[in-house]
Structure formats: C-alpha cells, structure tokens
Design an enzyme around this catalytic site. Structure first.
Site, PDB file in Angstrom:
ATOM      1  N   VAL A 157      18.725  35.796 -26.325  1.00 40.85           N
ATOM      2  CA  VAL A 157      19.330  36.519 -25.198  1.00 40.85           C
ATOM      3  C   VAL A 157      20.806  36.161 -25.193  1.00 40.85           C
ATOM      4  O   VAL A 157      21.167  34.998 -25.395  1.00 40.85           O
ATOM      5  CB  VAL A 157      18.688  36.117 -23.851  1.00 40.85           C
ATOM      6  N   ASP A 181      17.895  30.572 -26.445  1.00 41.53           N
ATOM      7  CA  ASP A 181      16.488  30.754 -26.788  1.00 41.53           C
ATOM      8  C   ASP A 181      15.708  30.917 -25.490  1.00 41.53           C
ATOM      9  O   ASP A 181      15.588  29.978 -24.701  1.00 41.53           O
ATOM     10  CB  ASP A 181      16.000  29.533 -27.571  1.00 41.53           C
ATOM     11  N   HIS A 182      15.144  32.110 -25.291  1.00 41.57           N
ATOM     12  CA  HIS A 182      14.473  32.405 -24.024  1.00 41.57           C
ATOM     13  C   HIS A 182      13.161  31.652 -23.859  1.00 41.57           C
ATOM     14  O   HIS A 182      12.580  31.633 -22.772  1.00 41.57           O
ATOM     15  CB  HIS A 182      14.228  33.909 -23.898  1.00 41.57           C
ATOM     16  N   ARG A 183      12.685  30.989 -24.899  1.00 47.61           N
ATOM     17  CA  ARG A 183      11.500  30.148 -24.758  1.00 47.61           C
ATOM     18  C   ARG A 183      11.812  28.884 -23.974  1.00 47.61           C
ATOM     19  O   ARG A 183      10.924  28.289 -23.352  1.00 47.61           O
ATOM     20  CB  ARG A 183      10.939  29.772 -26.132  1.00 47.61           C
TER      21      ARG A 183
END
Length: 470
Positions: free
Chosen positions: A268, A440-442
C-alpha cells in the site's frame, strides 16, 4: 609447488561471483593477505586477499567471467616442496592427480584467511579424459547437431559485447559450426557453453585471455562481428538494431528480490505533499556549525532523522513478517537505496537510531560514497530494517517504492521545488516536496501507515518537533 586459491563464499550462501579486475599478473610476487582480485557477487564488489606467498603462475579466470564458488581462480608458485610445472590454464593442469584414496595436497593444506573461510565446491569436477594434443573422440552413433541460429546483432565494443573490465577483443572471422565440444582450444567451461549456445566455433577465434585462452568477451565480440553485416543496408556503417546486456551480479539479485517482494507482500502506498521551507533553513544553519564542517549536510539527513523518530513512536513500522509471527525490532538499521553503475543496491547504517545527528550525517555520507564506488561490504547490504529512497535527486516528485525484502516500510523522498502555498491565509512561494510511504498491509494497516507518514511530514514542516518527539 603450485598452490590453487579457490573462490570463497564471501557472503551468505553465495554460489558464484564475477571477476571484475585482477590486481596481479602472471610472474608477479604476492604476499599473504595482499589484494589480488576484485570480484562482484550478487551483493557487492569485494576485494580478495591471497592466502599464501609466492609467484603468480596462472590466472585461471578472465576479467568479466562468472566463476562458481569453490572453483580455482589463481595458482601461486610457493617455495614449499617441489615445483609442479603448469601444462595449461585449467585447474586440472596445475596439480598432478593424487594416488588412489589419497586427498589432493592442496585440499589438505589450503590456508584459511581471517574473516572468511574457503568453501568447498558443492559439485565435483569431472576428470578430463581428453587433452589439448588429442583429437576429439566422436561417437559413431551420435547424431549431428544443427548449428543454432545467430542472435540479434550486438554492438561491437558495447556494454554487452565486452563486460566491464574485460580484456580487449580481437576481430575474427566466425564459422558457425555444430554445437560440439572444441578440443585443443583453451577456454573455461562457461565460455564453451556460451559458444555452444551461440553456435560459435572456438577454434576460429583468437583468445585474449590468460595464456591465450578464449574469454566470454571474445565469443560475444565474434557474434557481433558476424551479425553486423546482416543489418539493413540502409543503416549507417557500424550501426546495430539491438543490444543485449547480460543480467548478472547485483542487477540480477536486485531483480529477483524486487519480484519476490512485489508478489509476496501486499503493498500500500500513501502520499503526502508538505512545505519543507523550515527544513531547508535548518539545513543551511547546520552547514554553518563546526560539528558538520567535515561532512556535507543535505535534506536527506533530516528526512532520515524524522523517519528514525517516527519509528521510535511507532515500532511496528520497523518489523518483519515471517508468516508465523511479526518480529518487531527495537533497533534501526537504516537502508538508503543507491543507484550505481552495477544496479540498485540498498546498504544500511547499523544502529542508526542510536546515533547523534553529526554521527548520522557522517555515516550516511560514507555509506553513499562506498555504494557509488562499489565498495560496500556484504554485511552492509544485509540486515536492514527500514529504507529511504531519494527519488528527488532524479527530478521526480513521487513514486511507489517496492519494499526491501524482509522490511515492512519504505519512504520515498521527492524533489524539492518552489510552489505556491497557503501560509496564514496568504499565497506564498514555498519549498515543497512529496513523501510516499509504501508499507506491508499484513503488518501496517492504513491508520498506522498514515500516522507514520504524517509524523515524518510534521517534523519536516517544523524541524523542532524532532527535538520534542525524540
């Protein structure tokens, strides 16, 4: 006797390296730990020292050649035991075969240098059954192999025709021959394979490598010499239509890492345009302080300091995703993306969060200088925790940077330019830049990513906030 020095693994599990530049020649005297060669691995250009003292008898790899870890690259004649004459340029020619069941002398006694060990090759070389004086054995049942088609034209003397640092090439007429092993020609296995793939007869070439050996550059130049006449007659003499650049070393490793990152971590990217007039004034004042007299202060220094401060406020931005757990790191190895002649590399400043501003300025300057000169050590290219990429130096406002593998955030810093800006209700000309944060959207959700980006922007709009939040 002759002692072989085999290419060591100077990184973490590297399998090959390219010979960039020899610092010695046949007949030169060498001492222990004297730098003899520069090699380019997938991570950096590294200088290798010699593990023993003596006289250089043979260079067994040409500049520009890619060599497997564990392969012999140089032979040195030492004063130990009796001499063994050199009968050729390949490793098998240097030391006579040992008695059955006995390990080779050079395998038993090869010294190990301080700082790295000599890693044995994972594959064993097949014994040579042919010699330079014997004709090639031909199996009656073996079918003839058709010549391979000539590739597109390559520029003579261009970057793909002659690798960086390779010896000069000699013009030669090329005979397209069946892809069979050429006996009686001195050439390394990778060069023979290249010639086979391109349909080049090695016997028709004049070698420019050590002891007259055929090099990769000789084969590529021969392909270019044969392809140029086939170009359209209407084009200018010597002009070519295509150029082929081998993908290897740092560029190859970077490409693989970026593909893995882009298709593994859900990226993102958020953007923030900010007024950095006060930051530019702070840079001007810092340059006048005696603490910074020996180092050039740039806006990147304050961007780095702002990111380090934001990470301290939001530790999850300095983490790693492992599928099973999130590893939050309470130290910051700050990566700085650097464009070099060999491709993009990302060296990092270890424990940057623990440095004072003058210390950080010197560390960034020294790291950038080593990166551009290709002198970063493998340790400086591993272990990064968060990265900055300065796309502004190329006149770019913003971008969507790809995460460095193992990290969860990267900040892109765009160019600084004069723009109309509203200040206290009035239009004024201000110094403006754009920040882009990929994450990192995790690990980092939209709220946390926005907070990190906003904090960096706020500190660059008003540098005094760095003092308040540090």
């Amino acid at each position: 006797m002759l002692r072989e020095f085999r290419l060591p693994d100077v990184g973490e599990g590297l399998t090959e390296a390219e010979i960039v530049k020899w610092h010695v020649a046949i007949g030169d005297s060498v001492k222990v730990n004297q730098t003899i060669v520069e090699i380019e691995t997938a991570k950096a250009v590294v200088e290798l020292p010699c593990p023993f003292e003596g006289t250089v008898s043979s260079l067994m790899a040409a500049e520009g050649q890619t060599v497997d870890v564990g392969s012999p690259i140089i032979a040195v004649k030492t004063g130990e035991d009796e001499d063994v004459p050199v009968t050729g340029g390949l490793a098998e020619d240097l030391v006579p075969p040992p008695p059955s069941g006995q390990a080779p002398e050079q395998e038993k006694r090869q010294p190990v240098l301080v700082g790295y060990g000599v890693k044995a090759s994972s594959t064993k070389r097949r014994p040579r059954k042919d010699s330079a004086d014997a004709p090639a054995p031909v199996s009656p049942a073996a079918p003839a192999v058709a010549p391979t088609a000539a590739p597109a034209a390559v520029a003579n003397g261009g970057p793909s025709a002659v690798p960086a640092g390779a010896p000069g090439t000699a013009a030669a007429s090329v005979t397209r021959a069946p892809a069979t092993r050429t006996i009686g020609v001195l050439a390394k296995p990778p060069v023979r394979k290249l010639a086979k793939d391109l349909g080049v007869d090695l016997a028709a070439l004049t070698g420019t490598g050590p002891q007259g050996s055929i090099t990769r550059a000789d084969v590529e130049a021969a392909v270019g010499a044969a392809a140029v006449p086939a170009a359209a007659p209407s084009r200018a003499a010597g002009a070519v239509r295509e150029e082929r650049i081998p993908v290897r070393g740092v560029r190859k490793a970077t490409a693989q890492a970026m593909v893995a990152s882009a298709f593994t971590a859900p990226h993102v990217t958020e953007f923030l345009q900010i007024d950095v007039t006060e930051t530019m004034e702070a840079v001007r004042r810092l340059r006048q302080l005696p603490e910074f007299a020996e180092v050039r202060v740039s806006p990147l220094l304050l961007v780095a300091k702002a990111l380090l401060t934001a990470v301290r406020r939001h530790p999850m931005a300095n983490a790693t995703w492992t599928d099973e757990e999130i590893v939050v790191k309470h130290y910051v190895n700050l990566g700085v993306a650097a464009a070099t002649e060999r491709g993009l590399i990302v060296p990092n400043v270890k424990d940057a969060d623990a440095m004072s501003l003058p210390e950080l300025a010197r560390a960034l300057a020294e790291l950038t200088e080593r990166a551009r000169a290709g002198r970063c050590q493998p340790a400086e290219l591993t272990g990064g925790t968060i990265t900055i990429t300065n796309v502004g130096v190329f006149g770019v406002d913003a971008g969507t940077p790809i995460l460095n593998p193992g990290e969860v955030a990267i900040l892109a810093f765009g160019q600084i330019r004069d723009m109309p800006w509203v200040v206290d209700g009035q239009i004024a000309v201000r110094k403006v830049t754009t920040l882009a944060l990929s994450f990192d959207h995790r690990v980092i959700d939209g709220e946390l990513g926005s907070r990190v980006l906003r904090d960096v922007g706020s500190m660059l709009e008003d540098p005094l906030r760095m003092l308040a939040w540090s």
